[in-house]
Scaffold this motif. Structure first.
Motif, PDB file in Angstrom:
ATOM      1  N   ASP A 167     -32.676   7.821 -17.003  1.00  0.00           N
ATOM      2  CA  ASP A 167     -31.577   7.010 -17.531  1.00  0.00           C
ATOM      3  C   ASP A 167     -32.010   5.603 -17.912  1.00  0.00           C
ATOM      4  O   ASP A 167     -33.000   5.082 -17.422  1.00  0.00           O
ATOM      5  CB  ASP A 167     -30.380   7.015 -16.571  1.00  0.00           C
ATOM      6  N   LEU A 168     -31.282   5.057 -18.849  1.00  0.00           N
ATOM      7  CA  LEU A 168     -31.569   3.716 -19.359  1.00  0.00           C
ATOM      8  C   LEU A 168     -31.023   2.705 -18.378  1.00  0.00           C
ATOM      9  O   LEU A 168     -29.955   2.897 -17.824  1.00  0.00           O
ATOM     10  CB  LEU A 168     -30.844   3.518 -20.692  1.00  0.00           C
ATOM     11  N   ARG A 169     -31.773   1.639 -18.181  1.00  0.00           N
ATOM     12  CA  ARG A 169     -31.230   0.581 -17.342  1.00  0.00           C
ATOM     13  C   ARG A 169     -30.791  -0.534 -18.273  1.00  0.00           C
ATOM     14  O   ARG A 169     -31.547  -0.922 -19.169  1.00  0.00           O
ATOM     15  CB  ARG A 169     -32.288   0.080 -16.366  1.00  0.00           C
ATOM     16  N   ARG A 170     -29.589  -0.983 -18.114  1.00  0.00           N
ATOM     17  CA  ARG A 170     -29.077  -1.994 -19.050  1.00  0.00           C
ATOM     18  C   ARG A 170     -29.864  -3.288 -18.912  1.00  0.00           C
ATOM     19  O   ARG A 170     -30.286  -3.656 -17.839  1.00  0.00           O
ATOM     20  CB  ARG A 170     -27.592  -2.244 -18.765  1.00  0.00           C
ATOM     21  N   LEU A 206     -37.834   8.807 -25.286  1.00  0.00           N
ATOM     22  CA  LEU A 206     -38.561   9.904 -25.953  1.00  0.00           C
ATOM     23  C   LEU A 206     -37.577  10.896 -26.561  1.00  0.00           C
ATOM     24  O   LEU A 206     -36.512  11.128 -25.996  1.00  0.00           O
ATOM     25  CB  LEU A 206     -39.458  10.628 -24.955  1.00  0.00           C
ATOM     26  N   PRO A 207     -37.963  11.506 -27.687  1.00  0.00           N
ATOM     27  CA  PRO A 207     -37.102  12.537 -28.260  1.00  0.00           C
ATOM     28  C   PRO A 207     -36.968  13.711 -27.289  1.00  0.00           C
ATOM     29  O   PRO A 207     -37.876  13.970 -26.489  1.00  0.00           O
ATOM     30  CB  PRO A 207     -37.857  12.989 -29.511  1.00  0.00           C
ATOM     31  N   GLU A 208     -35.847  14.412 -27.379  1.00  0.00           N
ATOM     32  CA  GLU A 208     -35.576  15.573 -26.519  1.00  0.00           C
ATOM     33  C   GLU A 208     -36.723  16.582 -26.517  1.00  0.00           C
ATOM     34  O   GLU A 208     -37.058  17.161 -25.494  1.00  0.00           O
ATOM     35  CB  GLU A 208     -34.303  16.299 -26.999  1.00  0.00           C
ATOM     36  N   VAL A 218     -43.588  -0.501 -18.058  1.00  0.00           N
ATOM     37  CA  VAL A 218     -42.990   0.271 -19.139  1.00  0.00           C
ATOM     38  C   VAL A 218     -42.322   1.495 -18.521  1.00  0.00           C
ATOM     39  O   VAL A 218     -42.874   2.150 -17.635  1.00  0.00           O
ATOM     40  CB  VAL A 218     -44.014   0.641 -20.240  1.00  0.00           C
ATOM     41  N   ARG A 219     -41.094   1.730 -18.965  1.00  0.00           N
ATOM     42  CA  ARG A 219     -40.338   2.865 -18.429  1.00  0.00           C
ATOM     43  C   ARG A 219     -40.221   3.929 -19.504  1.00  0.00           C
ATOM     44  O   ARG A 219     -39.817   3.638 -20.633  1.00  0.00           O
ATOM     45  CB  ARG A 219     -38.964   2.377 -17.989  1.00  0.00           C
ATOM     46  N   LEU A 220     -40.610   5.148 -19.171  1.00  0.00           N
ATOM     47  CA  LEU A 220     -40.445   6.257 -20.116  1.00  0.00           C
ATOM     48  C   LEU A 220     -39.125   6.938 -19.813  1.00  0.00           C
ATOM     49  O   LEU A 220     -38.892   7.368 -18.681  1.00  0.00           O
ATOM     50  CB  LEU A 220     -41.582   7.271 -19.975  1.00  0.00           C
ATOM     51  N   ILE A 221     -38.310   7.054 -20.826  1.00  0.00           N
ATOM     52  CA  ILE A 221     -37.013   7.696 -20.628  1.00  0.00           C
ATOM     53  C   ILE A 221     -37.120   9.126 -21.140  1.00  0.00           C
ATOM     54  O   ILE A 221     -37.208   9.363 -22.346  1.00  0.00           O
ATOM     55  CB  ILE A 221     -35.888   6.968 -21.401  1.00  0.00           C
ATOM     56  N   THR A 222     -37.177  10.058 -20.217  1.00  0.00           N
ATOM     57  CA  THR A 222     -37.345  11.466 -20.591  1.00  0.00           C
ATOM     58  C   THR A 222     -36.762  12.365 -19.513  1.00  0.00           C
ATOM     59  O   THR A 222     -36.722  11.989 -18.340  1.00  0.00           O
ATOM     60  CB  THR A 222     -38.839  11.823 -20.813  1.00  0.00           C
ATOM     61  N   ARG A 223     -36.335  13.542 -19.941  1.00  0.00           N
ATOM     62  CA  ARG A 223     -35.836  14.526 -18.972  1.00  0.00           C
ATOM     63  C   ARG A 223     -36.874  15.610 -18.700  1.00  0.00           C
ATOM     64  O   ARG A 223     -36.597  16.569 -17.994  1.00  0.00           O
ATOM     65  CB  ARG A 223     -34.575  15.212 -19.523  1.00  0.00           C
ATOM     66  N   HIS A 224     -38.062  15.470 -19.309  1.00  0.00           N
ATOM     67  CA  HIS A 224     -39.089  16.500 -19.150  1.00  0.00           C
ATOM     68  C   HIS A 224     -39.459  16.660 -17.678  1.00  0.00           C
ATOM     69  O   HIS A 224     -39.777  15.683 -16.998  1.00  0.00           O
ATOM     70  CB  HIS A 224     -40.320  16.125 -19.966  1.00  0.00           C
ATOM     71  N   GLU A 225     -39.460  17.915 -17.203  1.00  0.00           N
ATOM     72  CA  GLU A 225     -39.618  18.110 -15.753  1.00  0.00           C
ATOM     73  C   GLU A 225     -41.019  17.774 -15.244  1.00  0.00           C
ATOM     74  O   GLU A 225     -41.197  17.463 -14.072  1.00  0.00           O
ATOM     75  CB  GLU A 225     -39.217  19.538 -15.354  1.00  0.00           C
ATOM     76  N   HIS A 226     -42.027  17.860 -16.122  1.00  0.00           N
ATOM     77  CA  HIS A 226     -43.387  17.579 -15.659  1.00  0.00           C
ATOM     78  C   HIS A 226     -43.853  16.166 -16.014  1.00  0.00           C
ATOM     79  O   HIS A 226     -45.021  15.848 -15.852  1.00  0.00           O
ATOM     80  CB  HIS A 226     -44.369  18.602 -16.238  1.00  0.00           C
ATOM     81  N   ALA A 227     -42.942  15.368 -16.503  1.00  0.00           N
ATOM     82  CA  ALA A 227     -43.343  14.035 -16.991  1.00  0.00           C
ATOM     83  C   ALA A 227     -44.063  13.223 -15.917  1.00  0.00           C
ATOM     84  O   ALA A 227     -45.126  12.654 -16.176  1.00  0.00           O
ATOM     85  CB  ALA A 227     -42.124  13.283 -17.509  1.00  0.00           C
ATOM     86  N   ALA A 228     -43.524  13.207 -14.713  1.00  0.00           N
ATOM     87  CA  ALA A 228     -44.099  12.351 -13.673  1.00  0.00           C
ATOM     88  C   ALA A 228     -45.539  12.760 -13.348  1.00  0.00           C
ATOM     89  O   ALA A 228     -46.417  11.913 -13.201  1.00  0.00           O
ATOM     90  CB  ALA A 228     -43.234  12.388 -12.424  1.00  0.00           C
ATOM     91  N   VAL A 229     -45.774  14.075 -13.280  1.00  0.00           N
ATOM     92  CA  VAL A 229     -47.116  14.576 -12.963  1.00  0.00           C
ATOM     93  C   VAL A 229     -48.091  14.245 -14.093  1.00  0.00           C
ATOM     94  O   VAL A 229     -49.209  13.767 -13.865  1.00  0.00           O
ATOM     95  CB  VAL A 229     -47.073  16.104 -12.722  1.00  0.00           C
TER      96      VAL A 229
END
Ligand code: BES
Ligand code: ZN
Ligand code: ZN
Length: 487
Positions: free
Chosen positions: A20-23, A113-115, A150-161
């Motif tokens: 999620d985006l932080r305002r 990031l795009p979906e 830098v914050r990556l905004i993504t719902r990708h499940e493996h993003a953190a790894v």
């Protein structure tokens, strides 16, 4: 007085992954180039700006939620690296402008990031973001407020790894850049050794041993002593040992650690000599790679060896025509003191193979100007006695965005490195990169071996992808990825 040198290793940006985006955090979004369906008018305007979507374009939006639009072209993963690098540079200059204009500096920004961005896209973007803004400056000025996060905004499940692995790889490249960029009035062989030991401290299963000139003399490291003998700063041998429990495969990594190459008595022309402060880039790649391999806890035994010496001019310099006895006893007829890299590598290869009995050996060196002519400055040369090993190196490079090209160990030329006064001839003429590799081959015996000549890509004079002018850290990422391929 404060030492104006930046800390080595320098700090990378902090990375956060979030859905999620932080305002309040300035936001960038990635935009693909217009497709045919978008029609002649191209993409829809965002905040009054029509995005180009071109890779490397970063457009500023004056109003609204999004502040930057970064083009990713056709949306291939490779474009994401370029976009990340261009974006972080644009954001950093925007921050500088803000500060100049008397505004409060923002320390973090977010990228949406795009979906449909996959793990590979995320990895590439992360490389760009972490390395694209790399800078090394020696200045008396106080450090300016810079970007921190830098914050990556993504719902990708493996993003953190994915991001975690890339962070370690990028840190290795950045650390290798720091070492190679450090000026040679600071970077003596002892400094390089101390720095390697310092940064490896506290990492589990990693130990660093530094040998001095006295030990090198007792052990008969004639090549290192000959090259280092002309300098007031004596040579060192840096040995990094990573010993994870339960590992079976053992790899030996050897790197050229010439902290400055004047050419010695066969002195180099003044033009461009200053660039020879990066002549330990191979050694830097190995120090940084072994540190990263240990930090990632890869289940492979690795030994790193960096013979470090300064090739200088003085009354105690070695001479053309000298015969030098290497570790293990083989003798070399010196033809040109500027071919010093192979002299120090020969000792280290024999020592490392005899002591550690590795399953394979890889060396990395800014060895020959000829290699720069053959492949240019963005591709490294791979010479190998083993096809599978050569393939592994090339493939590892592909996965981390470093290009390699296989070069031949031409048998026709093998006899040119045979000596008449000594066992081997150091600089017999002929195609420089190949002859140098054939010389080294005389010191490796039967163990599978790959020699990486990085004289071209170890430094850059232009900005491209995640590279900025100066040392590039080339080979560090490939080596980490290569070792990972054995796990
Ligand atoms: N460090 C140089 C090679 C080099 C040249 C690296 C340009 C990066 C950019 C190496 O020690 C060297 O001088 N090699 C000589 C060998 C020759 C004398 C046989 C060369 O390539 O000219
Ligand atoms: Zn040289
Ligand atoms: Zn050199």
């Amino acid at each position: 007085m404060r030492n104006p040198l930046p800390p080595v290793p320098g700090k990378l940006l902090e990375l956060e992954v979030s859905d999620d985006l932080r305002r309040g955090t300035p936001l960038a979004t990635l935009i693909a180039a217009p497709s045919e369906e978008d029609g002649d008018a191209g993409l829809a305007e965002i905040g009054g700006v029509r995005p180009t979507g071109k890779t490397g374009d970063v457009q500023t939006v004056p109003t609204g939620g999004v502040r930057w639009l970064a083009g990713v072209g056709d949306g291939e993963p490779k474009q994401y690296r370029k976009a990340g690098a261009a974006l972080v540079r644009a954001v950093s200059s925007a921050l500088e402008e803000d500060v100049k204009a008397g505004q409060k500096a923002f320390r973090a920004f977010a990228v949406e990031l795009p979906e449909d961005a996959g793990a590979e896209h995320i990895e590439e973007l992360t490389f760009g973001l972490l390395l694209g803004g790399y800078r090394f400056t020696v200045t008396a000025e106080d450090p300016k407020p810079g970007l921190r996060t830098v914050r990556l905004i993504t719902r990708h499940e493996h993003a953190a790894v994915a991001v975690e692995r890339v962070r370690e790889l990028a840190a290795a490249a950045a650390f290798a850049r720091d070492l190679a960029n450090t000026p040679s009035n600071i970077k003596t062989p002892a400094w390089l050794a101390d720095t390697a030991a310092r940064v490896s401290g506290g990492i589990p299963n990693l130990t660093v041993t530094v040998r001095d000139e006295k030990w090198l003399a007792e052990q008969g490291f004639g090549g290192v002593l000959a090259v280092g003998g002309g300098s007031a700063a004596p040579p060192r041998l840096i040995e990094l040992e990573y010993r994870p429990r339960g590992a079976t495969t053992h790899l030996l990594l050897v790197g050229k650690g010439i902290t400055f190459d004047t050419g010695g008595l066969s002195i180099k022309p003044a033009d461009g000599m200053h660039l020879m402060r990066t002549d330990m880039a191979g050694g830097a790649a190995i120090i940084a790679a072994v540190r990263a391999i240990a930090a990632l806890r890869l289940p492979v035994k690795v030994t790193g060896l960096v013979p470090a010496a300064e090739n200088h001019v003085s009354g105690s310099s070695y001479r053309p025509g000298d015969i030098v006895r290497h570790y293990g006893g083989k003798t070399t007829e010196v033809g040109n003191t500027d071919a010093e890299g192979r002299m120090v590598l020969a000792d280290a290869l024999v020592y490392g193979i005899k002591k550690h009995k590795p399953d394979a050996v890889i060396d990395a060196a800014t060895l020959t100007g000829a290699m720069k002519v053959s492949l240019g400055v963005r591709t490294g040369g791979v010479f190998a006695t083993d096809d599978a090993l050569a393939e592994r190196v090339t493939k590892a490079g592909e996965r981390v965005g470093e290009a390699w090209w296989r070069m031949p160990l031409l048998e026709d030329l093998a006899e040119t490195v045979q000596g008449s006064l000594g066992d081997v001839r150091q600089a017999p003429g002929g195609p420089g990169g190949i002859v140098a590799a054939l010389f080294l081959r005389e010191f490796v015996g039967d163990v599978p071996w790959a020699h990486l000549d990085i004289a071209g890509p170890a430094r850059a004079d232009k900005t491209y992808a995640d590279v900025v002018p100066g040392a590039t850290g080339f080979a560090a990422r490939t080596l980490v990825e290569l070792v990972a391929s054995y796990s």
